[in-house]
Design an enzyme around this catalytic site. Structure first.
Site, mmCIF file in Angstrom:
data_model
loop_
_atom_site.group_PDB
_atom_site.id
_atom_site.type_symbol
_atom_site.label_atom_id
_atom_site.label_comp_id
_atom_site.label_asym_id
_atom_site.label_seq_id
_atom_site.Cartn_x
_atom_site.Cartn_y
_atom_site.Cartn_z
ATOM 1 N N ASP A 147 0.816 -1.231 0.000
ATOM 2 C CA ASP A 147 0.000 0.000 0.000
ATOM 3 C C ASP A 147 0.844 1.273 0.000
ATOM 4 O O ASP A 147 0.518 2.241 0.695
ATOM 5 C CB ASP A 147 -0.953 0.016 1.197
ATOM 6 C CG ASP A 147 -2.016 -1.064 1.126
ATOM 7 O OD1 ASP A 147 -2.043 -1.790 0.119
ATOM 8 O OD2 ASP A 147 -2.810 -1.184 2.072
ATOM 9 N N ASP A 176 -0.361 -4.489 -3.669
ATOM 10 C CA ASP A 176 -1.349 -3.416 -3.899
ATOM 11 C C ASP A 176 -0.719 -2.040 -3.705
ATOM 12 O O ASP A 176 -1.326 -1.146 -3.107
ATOM 13 C CB ASP A 176 -2.544 -3.574 -2.946
ATOM 14 C CG ASP A 176 -3.149 -4.963 -2.969
ATOM 15 O OD1 ASP A 176 -3.064 -5.626 -4.015
ATOM 16 O OD2 ASP A 176 -3.705 -5.385 -1.939
#
EC number: 3.1.1.11
Length: 588
Positions: free
Chosen positions: A406, A427
């Site tokens: 992230d 991600d």
């Protein structure tokens, strides 16, 4: 008719929508709208049907508008927005009462996430007040603003999903999901109404343009908003003002390139730019910390607060509140001026994904250049954000973002990144905004043992027609040095669908051989891939081969198929911020 803008009232447009999509019910032989025999429906019911037909939850829409005794679509739309505002107020109050009811049983993380929920729900209320104000009392002459208002409504919806996304405790997530469900439904319906009107306008050939220099009122927080205009001949968005273009040019003047292909590296020392505030660790500036400089910027600023962060490593967590709009930060180079912090969901008590960010931008009009952003929590920390941007109209050049899971949270509004380096594992480019990342270097890192890599994870849960999604244009996706030796054994993917309507488009990009032949993968335990939108066009490199892509990935054959995802159309109206040397010209 003379060539030029056509200004249309909301009332007439809504009636056009009704005709265009065939939703006005004509009553035959005394039958009702639903085929019953209770007599013909009245004009109020017809107007409600027209407005609600295109919404996600037609029953909720009709229930909201039934008490409004009017057949004037303008009044009905405004009443719907006011009802949405009331629902968000109730969601905010519910959050506060939930927090109060937990008392001493509440742990640090629950306390943090509920406080965050209260904050973003307040932001949603402020933006909704702006929307109502901009539409005016009689809602006339609003046709030119509707697309912009729809974009703001999308942000209001995203604020509510932000709250739920940050909650990991199952029972609390269920309680809050039920508590704010009505405001989410109403906001979703409001977006659908505006989307139908904008679509009908486009089909009629009516130009959907944004008014110039619209300013928020005090009731909406007072922060200055400058809406989008037409495309700029030099490749800059018109909402990126002349003064801001000069600032960016001066900040980079005479800056040498360096590092990875010159992307995100080098330094400029600010050129001839005059900073409002100077931050320096050695005491040579007005402030020693970035947070102090941020708080010294004016609230609701119609101008630009310029912060020069001199070379140094700044170990601090920086939050830019919504009221601190129009901040421009620039450093002395992405490897010279570094903002770093160690905070993660796994290893830092009282931390959520949103609150883990080293720098958290919650205001409009943020600009950054020649700065490095790091989260040093490492792969064991799980979610650990280097930069989170929630504000609209973010423009970021020549910066670097380093983390693992992230790293770059492109969470709301319209965002444009050019010449950046972003590194991570899981991600590491994700969010719920309309984002274009152009001419940039994407470095995939080596994470925890047995861990796979996912470059993107888009969070569009509103709908396929919304401008929510990540566009990578003319980038390079390659392994970093630590992953190089294991790049063929560690699984790496271009992305996976975080939410139901995840949208990710990769155009003219070099994709390295670290990417698995299938390219994309499903979100474990979910069926989001069935409704997600993944498009690849004109990419190159060993990882760009599409023969083994899953059937739910589209391989575009022409520029026309990806024209929607150009800078001009995705974060605009706008043109390229800087020209990019790609094999296909988009937006022609």
């Amino acid at each position: 008719m003379a060539v030029g803008k056509v200004v249309v009232s909301v009332a007439s447009l809504l009636l056009v929508v009704g005709v265009a999509i065939g939703v006005i019910t004509f009553v035959n032989k005394g039958g009702g709208a639903n085929g019953d025999s209770n007599g013909p429906i009245n004009s109020h019911q017809k107007a409600v049907q027209t407005i609600c037909q295109s919404t996600t939850d037609q029953g909720s829409c009709a229930k909201t508008l039934d008490p409004v005794k009017s057949d004037d679509p303008s009044k009905l739309v405004k009443a719907f927005l006011m009802a949405t505002k009331d629902a968000i107020t109730k969601s905010s109050n519910f959050t506060a009462s939930t927090e109060g009811g937990m008392g001493t049983n509440m742990n640090a993380t629950s306390k943090a996430v509920l406080d965050y929920c209260k904050r973003v729900l307040m932001y949603a209320l402020e933006d909704l007040e702006t929307i109502v104000e901009e539409m005016g009392e009689d809602l006339q002459q609003s046709g030119t603003k509707l697309d912009q208002l729809k974009q703001w409504l999308t942000g209001v919806f995203n604020y509510q999903t932000d709250c739920l996304d940050d909650i990991e405790e199952v029972e609390l997530k269920k309680i809050m999901g039920e508590g704010i469900s009505n405001s989410k439904v109403l906001t979703s319906n409001a977006i659908d109404i505006f989307h139908s009107v904008v679509t009908a306008m486009a089909q009629m050939g009516v130009k959907v343009d944004d008014m110039k220099n619209i300013t928020m009122g005090a009731g909406a927080g007072g922060a200055a908003r400058r809406l989008l205009e037409d495309n700029d001949s030099k490749g800059l968005p018109k909402w990126f003002s002349g003064k801001d273009r000069k600032l960016m040019a001066k900040a980079g003047r005479g800056a040498p390139a360096g590092g990875d292909d010159g992307i995100g590296e080098g330094g400029g020392g600010g050129g001839k730019i005059k900073a409002t505030h100077v931050v320096a660790k050695d005491g040579s500036g007005q402030f020693k910390t970035i947070s102090e400089a941020v708080m010294a910027c004016p609230d609701k600023n119609p101008g630009r607060c310029i912060i020069h962060i001199k070379a140094g490593i700044y170990n601090e967590q920086v939050r830019i509140p919504k009221k601190k709009n129009n901040i421009f930060m620039f450093g002395d180079g992405a490897t010279q001026t570094i903002i770093t912090f160690d905070r993660s969901v796994k290893l830092s008590p009282g931390t959520t994904t949103s609150l883990s960010g080293t720098v958290q931008v919650e205001s409009e009009g943020f600009m950054a250049k020649w700065i490095g952003f790091k989260n040093t929590a490492g792969p064991l920390g799980h979610q650990a954000v280097a930069l989170r941007v929630n504000g609209d109209r973010a423009v970021i050049f020549n910066c670097r973002f380093d983390g693992y899971q992230d790293t770059l949270y492109v969470n709301n509004g319209r965002q444009f990144y050019r010449n950046i380096v972003v590194s991570g594992t899981v991600d590491f480019i994700f969010g719920k905004s309309a984002t274009v990342i152009q001419n940039s270097l994407i470095l995939v890192r080596k994470g925890s043992p047995g861990q796979s890599n996912y470059v993107t994870a888009d969070g569009n849960e509103k709908g396929a027609a919304m401008k929510i999604g990540i566009v990578l244009h003319n980038c390079r996706i390659i392994p970093d040095k630590e992953l190089e030796a294991d790049k063929l054994t560690i699984k790496s993917y271009l992305g996976r669908p975080w939410k139901k309507f995840a949208t990710t488009v990769i155009i003219g990009t070099e994709i390295g051989d670290l990417i698995k032949p299938e390219g994309w993968t499903e979100w474990q335990g979910e069926q989001n891939h069935k409704t997600a939108k993944y498009i690849e066009f004109n990419n190159r490199g060993p990882g760009a081969a599409t023969t083994q892509r899953p059937p739910w990935v589209k391989v575009a054959k022409s520029a026309a198929e990806v024209e929607t995802y150009t800078v001009a159309n995705w974060v605009g109206p706008a043109n390229w911020i800087q020209e990019a040397n790609v094999p296909v010209q988009l937006g022609l």
